[in-house]
Scaffold this motif. Sequence first.
Motif, PDB file in Angstrom:
ATOM      1  N   LEU A 138      10.091   6.528  48.253  1.00  8.95           N
ATOM      2  CA  LEU A 138       9.675   7.527  48.920  1.00  8.95           C
ATOM      3  C   LEU A 138      10.061   9.025  48.992  1.00  8.95           C
ATOM      4  O   LEU A 138       9.294   9.960  49.129  1.00  8.95           O
ATOM      5  CB  LEU A 138       9.833   7.088  50.470  1.00  8.95           C
ATOM      6  CG  LEU A 138       9.260   5.591  50.895  1.00  8.95           C
ATOM      7  CD1 LEU A 138       9.707   5.155  52.365  1.00  8.95           C
ATOM      8  CD2 LEU A 138       7.584   5.738  50.678  1.00  8.95           C
ATOM      9  N   SER A 139      11.121   8.857  48.400  1.00 17.38           N
ATOM     10  CA  SER A 139      11.894  10.500  48.239  1.00 17.38           C
ATOM     11  C   SER A 139      13.097  10.189  47.439  1.00 17.38           C
ATOM     12  O   SER A 139      13.802   9.165  47.180  1.00 17.38           O
ATOM     13  CB  SER A 139      12.181  11.087  49.407  1.00 17.38           C
ATOM     14  OG  SER A 139      13.387  10.425  50.301  1.00 17.38           O
ATOM     15  N   ASP A 140      13.625  11.439  46.609  1.00  9.59           N
ATOM     16  CA  ASP A 140      14.659  11.392  45.944  1.00  9.59           C
ATOM     17  C   ASP A 140      15.400  12.670  46.062  1.00  9.59           C
ATOM     18  O   ASP A 140      14.775  13.726  46.189  1.00  9.59           O
ATOM     19  CB  ASP A 140      14.107  11.654  44.519  1.00  9.59           C
ATOM     20  CG  ASP A 140      15.428  11.398  43.524  1.00  9.59           C
ATOM     21  OD1 ASP A 140      16.423  11.817  43.838  1.00  9.59           O
ATOM     22  OD2 ASP A 140      14.993  11.140  42.165  1.00  9.59           O
ATOM     23  N   HIS A 141      16.633  12.493  46.610  1.00 11.54           N
ATOM     24  CA  HIS A 141      17.446  13.762  47.098  1.00 11.54           C
ATOM     25  C   HIS A 141      18.748  13.988  46.079  1.00 11.54           C
ATOM     26  O   HIS A 141      19.626  13.028  46.021  1.00 11.54           O
ATOM     27  CB  HIS A 141      17.882  13.421  48.535  1.00 11.54           C
ATOM     28  CG  HIS A 141      16.942  13.083  49.445  1.00 11.54           C
ATOM     29  ND1 HIS A 141      16.025  14.071  50.066  1.00 11.54           N
ATOM     30  CD2 HIS A 141      16.355  11.867  49.785  1.00 11.54           C
ATOM     31  CE1 HIS A 141      15.392  13.170  50.976  1.00 11.54           C
ATOM     32  NE2 HIS A 141      15.275  11.820  50.697  1.00 11.54           N
ATOM     33  N   ARG A 142      18.777  15.160  45.408  1.00  9.11           N
ATOM     34  CA  ARG A 142      19.799  15.568  44.790  1.00  9.11           C
ATOM     35  C   ARG A 142      21.060  15.647  45.542  1.00  9.11           C
ATOM     36  O   ARG A 142      20.883  16.677  46.210  1.00  9.11           O
ATOM     37  CB  ARG A 142      19.494  16.469  43.848  1.00  9.11           C
ATOM     38  CG  ARG A 142      18.370  16.280  42.803  1.00  9.11           C
ATOM     39  CD  ARG A 142      18.609  15.079  41.701  1.00  9.11           C
ATOM     40  NE  ARG A 142      19.818  15.583  41.040  1.00  9.11           N
ATOM     41  CZ  ARG A 142      20.462  14.739  40.128  1.00  9.11           C
ATOM     42  NH1 ARG A 142      19.826  13.453  39.899  1.00  9.11           N
ATOM     43  NH2 ARG A 142      21.332  15.060  39.353  1.00  9.11           N
ATOM     44  N   LEU A 143      22.113  15.105  45.153  1.00  9.07           N
ATOM     45  CA  LEU A 143      23.431  15.496  45.801  1.00  9.07           C
ATOM     46  C   LEU A 143      24.529  15.226  44.799  1.00  9.07           C
ATOM     47  O   LEU A 143      24.880  13.875  44.494  1.00  9.07           O
ATOM     48  CB  LEU A 143      23.647  14.639  47.040  1.00  9.07           C
ATOM     49  CG  LEU A 143      24.735  15.012  48.038  1.00  9.07           C
ATOM     50  CD1 LEU A 143      24.573  16.444  48.416  1.00  9.07           C
ATOM     51  CD2 LEU A 143      24.815  13.872  49.180  1.00  9.07           C
ATOM     52  N   GLU A 144      25.104  16.295  44.203  1.00 10.82           N
ATOM     53  CA  GLU A 144      26.029  16.084  43.156  1.00 10.82           C
ATOM     54  C   GLU A 144      27.268  15.186  43.752  1.00 10.82           C
ATOM     55  O   GLU A 144      27.834  15.092  44.652  1.00 10.82           O
ATOM     56  CB  GLU A 144      26.548  17.291  42.698  1.00 10.82           C
ATOM     57  CG  GLU A 144      25.600  18.141  41.928  1.00 10.82           C
ATOM     58  CD  GLU A 144      24.865  17.485  41.043  1.00 10.82           C
ATOM     59  OE1 GLU A 144      25.682  16.918  40.309  1.00 10.82           O
ATOM     60  OE2 GLU A 144      23.700  17.323  40.853  1.00 10.82           O
ATOM     61  N   GLY A 145      27.760  14.630  42.550  1.00 10.71           N
ATOM     62  CA  GLY A 145      29.196  13.763  42.986  1.00 10.71           C
ATOM     63  C   GLY A 145      28.959  12.164  43.092  1.00 10.71           C
ATOM     64  O   GLY A 145      27.825  11.867  43.154  1.00 10.71           O
ATOM     65  N   PHE A 146      29.863  11.598  43.348  1.00  6.92           N
ATOM     66  CA  PHE A 146      29.972  10.285  43.672  1.00  6.92           C
ATOM     67  C   PHE A 146      29.715  10.073  45.475  1.00  6.92           C
ATOM     68  O   PHE A 146      30.529  10.499  45.928  1.00  6.92           O
ATOM     69  CB  PHE A 146      31.127   9.408  43.370  1.00  6.92           C
ATOM     70  CG  PHE A 146      31.100   8.046  43.970  1.00  6.92           C
ATOM     71  CD1 PHE A 146      30.541   7.002  43.282  1.00  6.92           C
ATOM     72  CD2 PHE A 146      31.948   7.547  44.941  1.00  6.92           C
ATOM     73  CE1 PHE A 146      30.599   5.634  43.663  1.00  6.92           C
ATOM     74  CE2 PHE A 146      32.133   6.411  45.375  1.00  6.92           C
ATOM     75  CZ  PHE A 146      31.348   5.374  44.846  1.00  6.92           C
ATOM     76  N   ASN A 147      28.657   9.550  45.789  1.00 10.43           N
ATOM     77  CA  ASN A 147      28.208   9.477  47.108  1.00 10.43           C
ATOM     78  C   ASN A 147      28.270   7.799  47.513  1.00 10.43           C
ATOM     79  O   ASN A 147      27.905   6.944  46.749  1.00 10.43           O
ATOM     80  CB  ASN A 147      26.941   9.953  47.381  1.00 10.43           C
ATOM     81  CG  ASN A 147      26.817  11.475  46.875  1.00 10.43           C
ATOM     82  OD1 ASN A 147      27.692  12.475  47.407  1.00 10.43           O
ATOM     83  ND2 ASN A 147      25.912  11.805  46.023  1.00 10.43           N
ATOM     84  N   ARG A 148      28.534   7.635  48.758  1.00  6.75           N
ATOM     85  CA  ARG A 148      28.476   6.502  49.434  1.00  6.75           C
ATOM     86  C   ARG A 148      27.506   6.456  50.711  1.00  6.75           C
ATOM     87  O   ARG A 148      27.332   7.526  51.444  1.00  6.75           O
ATOM     88  CB  ARG A 148      29.896   5.839  49.898  1.00  6.75           C
ATOM     89  CG  ARG A 148      30.886   6.307  48.745  1.00  6.75           C
ATOM     90  CD  ARG A 148      31.840   5.281  49.002  1.00  6.75           C
ATOM     91  NE  ARG A 148      31.764   3.833  48.778  1.00  6.75           N
ATOM     92  CZ  ARG A 148      32.473   2.844  49.105  1.00  6.75           C
ATOM     93  NH1 ARG A 148      33.950   3.066  49.939  1.00  6.75           N
ATOM     94  NH2 ARG A 148      32.357   1.668  49.104  1.00  6.75           N
ATOM     95  N   VAL A 149      26.850   5.340  51.304  1.00  2.00           N
ATOM     96  CA  VAL A 149      26.133   5.491  52.195  1.00  2.00           C
ATOM     97  C   VAL A 149      26.386   4.251  53.246  1.00  2.00           C
ATOM     98  O   VAL A 149      26.936   3.268  52.927  1.00  2.00           O
ATOM     99  CB  VAL A 149      24.629   5.031  51.629  1.00  2.00           C
ATOM    100  CG1 VAL A 149      24.105   6.208  51.098  1.00  2.00           C
ATOM    101  CG2 VAL A 149      24.461   3.717  50.759  1.00  2.00           C
ATOM    102  N   ASN A 150      26.158   4.701  54.517  1.00  2.00           N
ATOM    103  CA  ASN A 150      26.606   3.903  55.832  1.00  2.00           C
ATOM    104  C   ASN A 150      25.732   4.093  56.794  1.00  2.00           C
ATOM    105  O   ASN A 150      25.290   5.058  57.049  1.00  2.00           O
ATOM    106  CB  ASN A 150      27.964   4.420  56.254  1.00  2.00           C
ATOM    107  CG  ASN A 150      28.773   5.028  55.119  1.00  2.00           C
ATOM    108  OD1 ASN A 150      29.735   4.049  54.742  1.00  2.00           O
ATOM    109  ND2 ASN A 150      28.961   6.126  54.816  1.00  2.00           N
ATOM    110  N   PRO A 151      25.257   2.954  57.387  1.00  3.17           N
ATOM    111  CA  PRO A 151      24.453   3.146  58.590  1.00  3.17           C
ATOM    112  C   PRO A 151      24.873   3.822  59.404  1.00  3.17           C
ATOM    113  O   PRO A 151      26.099   3.934  59.827  1.00  3.17           O
ATOM    114  CB  PRO A 151      24.252   1.641  58.981  1.00  3.17           C
ATOM    115  CG  PRO A 151      24.836   0.898  57.957  1.00  3.17           C
ATOM    116  CD  PRO A 151      25.828   1.467  57.088  1.00  3.17           C
ATOM    117  N   ALA A 152      23.820   4.698  60.076  1.00  2.00           N
ATOM    118  CA  ALA A 152      24.528   5.531  61.161  1.00  2.00           C
ATOM    119  C   ALA A 152      24.360   4.783  62.639  1.00  2.00           C
ATOM    120  O   ALA A 152      25.024   5.320  63.522  1.00  2.00           O
ATOM    121  CB  ALA A 152      23.403   6.755  61.345  1.00  2.00           C
ATOM    122  N   GLY A 153      23.693   3.847  62.894  1.00  4.19           N
ATOM    123  CA  GLY A 153      23.607   3.217  64.093  1.00  4.19           C
ATOM    124  C   GLY A 153      22.439   3.269  64.954  1.00  4.19           C
ATOM    125  O   GLY A 153      22.282   2.396  65.932  1.00  4.19           O
TER     126      GLY A 153
END
Length: 437
Positions: free
Chosen positions: A92-107
Motif C-alpha cells: 500500500l505504501s513505501d516510506h524511505r527512512l534511512e538507517g536500521f529501523n525497528r517496528v512496535n505496535p503503538a497499541g
Amino acid sequence: MSHEKSLTKRRVQAAATTRRLHMGTGILALITAGTLLAGCASSAPGQAAPAPESSAGSPSAKIAEAGTATPRLVLTYDGGLLVANARDGAILSDHRLEGFNRVNPAGDGRRVLVSTAGGFQVLDAGAWSEKHGEHAHHYTAEPALTELVFPAGKPGHAVVHAGHTALFDDATGKINIFESTKLDNKELPRTDDVALPEAHHGVAVQLSDGKLLVTDGTSEAVNAVKLLSATDAKHRRTTVAESKQCPGVHGEAVAKDEAMVVGCEDGILVIKDEKISKLEAPDAYGRIGNQAGSEASSVVLGDYKRDKDAELERPQTFSLTDTATNTLKLINIDYSYSFRSLARSAGGDALLLGTDGKLHVYDVKNGKEKKAIAVVGAWEEPIDWQQPRPTVHVSGDTAYVTEPATKELHFVDLKTGKVSRSVTLPEVPNEITSIKG
C-alpha cells in the motif's frame, strides 16, 4: 538478544535529532532508597508540527469506509518501511527512512512506533475502527509516516499492555507512558515520565491497576527488577516488590491473569500477586532472554542458551514457564531458531520458526509437538542480530513468515496448518508487525 550495540553514526544522528526536538517540562521520577517518584508530563516532549496535509490524519485526506476491519502489516527493510494489506500482501505504501529501523505496535490498533534515530516515530498504517454502541464503523486511508517523534537517544523496548504503551530510552533510563488510544497524528499525547537512576538496556510494563514493572541497572550490568505502585495523589510511586537476583535481565512477557516474566542469565523471574519469584535454570548459565506470552495461557514460551562464551549460540532447547505453578520446563529439539522465531497462536500454542524451514507448533501444557508446517527454505541465523532472517509474526489465525532470501512473505493458516498464500515483496524484509485496523 544482544541488541545493546549501536553504530556510531546512529548515535550521532540520534543526538542531533534529539537536540532539535523541543523537550517539555515534566515531573520526573527518581528511585531513592526503595522509593520511586513519578510525574505526569504533558506531551510537549517531542511535540512536532502537525502531520503533512497528505497524511491519513489530516482533514483533506481521503478516508473511505470499509465493511469490516482492515488489518495491515508493517515491514522494515534496509532504509525504509513497507505497509501491506494483511489479507493479500498487496503493498500500500513505501516510506524511505534511512538507517536500521525497528517496528512496535503503538497499541491503538492503527499506528506503529518506529524505533529510529532520535526516538520512536509514529507511522499511521491508515486503517482503524470506531465503536458506535453495539457495532463499529471501519475506515481506511493512505498510510503516512508522521513527523511526530517520542524523543529517545537510544529507543529500546516499546511495550503495550492494559491500554498503555511504555517506551524505554536505553540512553537515559527514561520511561514515557501514555494511554494507547490517545495517540493521533497531530500531537503527542500526555505522558507519565519515569526516570531511572542509570541508563541501561531495560524495559517497563504498566499493569491494569496502575502498577509499573521496571528494570534497574547500569550500562555495564542489569540484575534488578522492581514492581512499583500506582502513582499516588502526589504522583509518587513506591516499591512493592524487588529482586536483585536476575543477572543479565532481558525481555518480558505477560501471561494469563496478568502474571509476568522477565528473563535472566540463570533462569527467569515470575511476577504475580505483588511477589517476585526466581525460577533457577538447571545450568550455571541458562539464559532466557526472549519470551512470548499469551493472555490465553499461564505458560510463557522462552528461548534457552547454555554457552556464555559463544559469539552466537544457535540454541536447540526452548523453555516453557508456567506462571500458575511457578515451574520451568526445558524442551530439547533437533533444529535451531533465532530471537525472531518465537510466537503464540490465538489459542495459546507455542510457535517456533526453525532453521529447518518449518513452523513448529507445541502444546504448552506438555511440551509436545502438535504439527510442523513447511514454510521457508533451511536457513542459518546470521552473526549480526540486525541482519534479516526468517521471522514469524502472528495476527489472529494467521502466522506471517518472512523469507529474506527470496523476498517472500508467506501466510500460514494456523487452523489448517497450511501455507495459504505467498507473495514477493519489492524489498528484502527484516522486521514485521501488524495493526488490527
